[in-house]
Write a protein that holds these residues in place. Sequence first.
Motif, PDB file in Angstrom:
ATOM      1  N   VAL A 161     -44.262  -6.425 -12.567  1.00 60.19           N
ATOM      2  CA  VAL A 161     -45.578  -5.956 -12.269  1.00 60.19           C
ATOM      3  C   VAL A 161     -46.580  -5.767 -11.252  1.00 60.19           C
ATOM      4  CG1 VAL A 161     -48.740  -6.121 -12.830  1.00 60.19           C
ATOM      5  CG2 VAL A 161     -46.901  -6.079 -14.379  1.00 60.19           C
TER       6      VAL A 161
ATOM      7  N   ARG B 261     -50.634   0.272 -21.837  1.00 57.76           N
ATOM      8  CA  ARG B 261     -49.363   0.587 -22.506  1.00 57.76           C
ATOM      9  C   ARG B 261     -49.291   1.858 -22.507  1.00 57.76           C
ATOM     10  NH1 ARG B 261     -45.656  -3.951 -25.303  1.00 57.76           N
ATOM     11  NH2 ARG B 261     -44.937  -5.102 -23.249  1.00 57.76           N
TER      12      ARG B 261
ATOM     13  N   TYR C 287     -50.423   3.620 -18.582  1.00 56.93           N
ATOM     14  CA  TYR C 287     -51.043   4.410 -17.852  1.00 56.93           C
ATOM     15  C   TYR C 287     -48.594   3.981 -18.494  1.00 56.93           C
ATOM     16  CZ  TYR C 287     -55.021   4.435 -14.772  1.00 56.93           C
ATOM     17  OH  TYR C 287     -56.186   5.451 -15.088  1.00 56.93           O
ATOM     18  N   THR C 288     -48.312   4.498 -17.423  1.00 52.95           N
ATOM     19  CA  THR C 288     -46.167   4.121 -17.316  1.00 52.95           C
ATOM     20  C   THR C 288     -46.189   2.838 -16.320  1.00 52.95           C
ATOM     21  OG1 THR C 288     -44.624   5.173 -16.949  1.00 52.95           O
ATOM     22  CG2 THR C 288     -45.595   5.691 -15.432  1.00 52.95           C
ATOM     23  N   GLY C 289     -45.107   2.151 -17.132  1.00 48.30           N
ATOM     24  CA  GLY C 289     -44.443   1.479 -16.193  1.00 48.30           C
ATOM     25  C   GLY C 289     -44.078   0.280 -17.499  1.00 48.30           C
ATOM     26  N   ASN C 290     -42.996  -0.540 -17.300  1.00 48.09           N
ATOM     27  CA  ASN C 290     -42.415  -1.619 -17.884  1.00 48.09           C
ATOM     28  C   ASN C 290     -43.289  -2.908 -18.377  1.00 48.09           C
ATOM     29  OD1 ASN C 290     -40.284  -1.908 -20.095  1.00 48.09           O
ATOM     30  ND2 ASN C 290     -39.066  -2.931 -18.604  1.00 48.09           N
ATOM     31  N   ILE C 291     -44.705  -2.523 -18.248  1.00 50.33           N
ATOM     32  CA  ILE C 291     -45.348  -3.473 -18.328  1.00 50.33           C
ATOM     33  C   ILE C 291     -44.561  -4.658 -19.093  1.00 50.33           C
ATOM     34  CG2 ILE C 291     -47.456  -2.775 -19.448  1.00 50.33           C
ATOM     35  CD1 ILE C 291     -49.534  -5.263 -18.074  1.00 50.33           C
TER      36      ILE C 291
ATOM     37  N   GLU D  11     -41.770   0.156 -12.172  1.00 54.62           N
ATOM     38  CA  GLU D  11     -42.771  -1.003 -12.520  1.00 54.62           C
ATOM     39  C   GLU D  11     -44.320  -0.924 -13.003  1.00 54.62           C
ATOM     40  OE1 GLU D  11     -42.171  -3.922  -9.989  1.00 54.62           O
ATOM     41  OE2 GLU D  11     -43.681  -3.014  -8.253  1.00 54.62           O
ATOM     42  N   TYR D  12     -44.537  -1.752 -13.378  1.00 52.16           N
ATOM     43  CA  TYR D  12     -45.981  -1.320 -13.974  1.00 52.16           C
ATOM     44  C   TYR D  12     -47.265  -1.170 -12.407  1.00 52.16           C
ATOM     45  CZ  TYR D  12     -49.914   0.064 -16.433  1.00 52.16           C
ATOM     46  OH  TYR D  12     -51.524  -0.152 -17.032  1.00 52.16           O
TER      47      TYR D  12
ATOM     48  N   TYR E 240     -41.258  -1.164 -25.895  1.00 52.37           N
ATOM     49  CA  TYR E 240     -41.077  -2.124 -25.695  1.00 52.37           C
ATOM     50  C   TYR E 240     -40.362  -2.960 -25.551  1.00 52.37           C
ATOM     51  CZ  TYR E 240     -44.725   0.977 -22.967  1.00 52.37           C
ATOM     52  OH  TYR E 240     -45.343   2.264 -21.846  1.00 52.37           O
TER      53      TYR E 240
END
Length: 345
Positions: A32, A127, A130-134, A176-177, A212
């Motif tokens: 993040v 999740r 928004y995109t991003g691998n949180i 990245e988130y 995820y």
Amino acid sequence: MIMFFIAIVIGKETMSSDEFYKSYFIVPLYNVSVNKDIINEDLKGYKIVTNDFIFQNLNGKLFNPEDLYEDIKKPFAGMLYKRPLAKYVLIKELDLFQGYDKEISDRNQSIRDNVAEDFSFLLTAMRLKYTGNIQVNRVYALADKEHCSFNLPLSTELSFIDRVFYIDTKMFWWDEYELSLDMWKNIWEYKNKISESASALWLPISYFMSYYSAVNLTEKIIKLCTVWETTLLNDRKSELQYCLMVRGSSLLKKDLSLIFKTAYDLRSQLLHSGNVTNFSLLRKVISDSTKNDIERLFLFIKEYMEPITREILEKFIKNYLETQKSLEKIAQSLDKSVFQKLAEK
């Protein structure tokens, strides 16, 4: 649940402050990046703080915080990288009842459980919106005289949390988130929609959440395709690929036939043979000659399948909240939309 909540509120009004003690619900957040405008702001009872905040403000106030400190350890020069570390932490203060009898213990546990459930909806909204691998791993409920730590159904093993993905000797990265105050407002609004529709859409949403935690590209493709099947194809048992192409393109109001056909072909190959032997359709989608087939597969998941899945779920959530129809009925209604468009031509 409502009766219990009322009892807690009334109890707080009639009991003195010394009959409560402060506990902290703490979630280290991985992968993040946080905008300064959201740091240490009141976010509907939550706060996003840095690891420095925990060390500087809560040191000495938490019982056995060693595992938490290991999660949020600050990197230093020469440090051997062994595991992912969380720079940012989500935290919520809890007022729990003093005492050790079973009734009080059950009340306190109910409060923790409710917050954990609320956070699960919050992470789901983050999740989905928004995109991003949180990612999250361990969750903590800590006070000066108690320690509680656990994993959530949405938790990911530490070894699977990193954003980096290796293809031969090359490194590729999941996004990245990036979190800001404006994003948080949208996330919170979306959280309420998800909690209202969770009973009807728990199956496709759960598959998207497990995406995820999936460690390899094969698992990720199958998870996302399963989301499509449990939404767009909920009522179908035949002509699945064709129906997916037609309904998916109609729902998202753009011709995504090649994308759906490619994804479903990849899924079929994986399920029937355990690997992908024919990349011809994928090469039509991603024609970049500098990429090999595995690199194309990574980009196809990240840039096509994931955002499309997110959009499908958003449309189904919106439709359910407006109509209260089941997934099967929502899927069937897409055919009516297709026929209507054909009739207008």
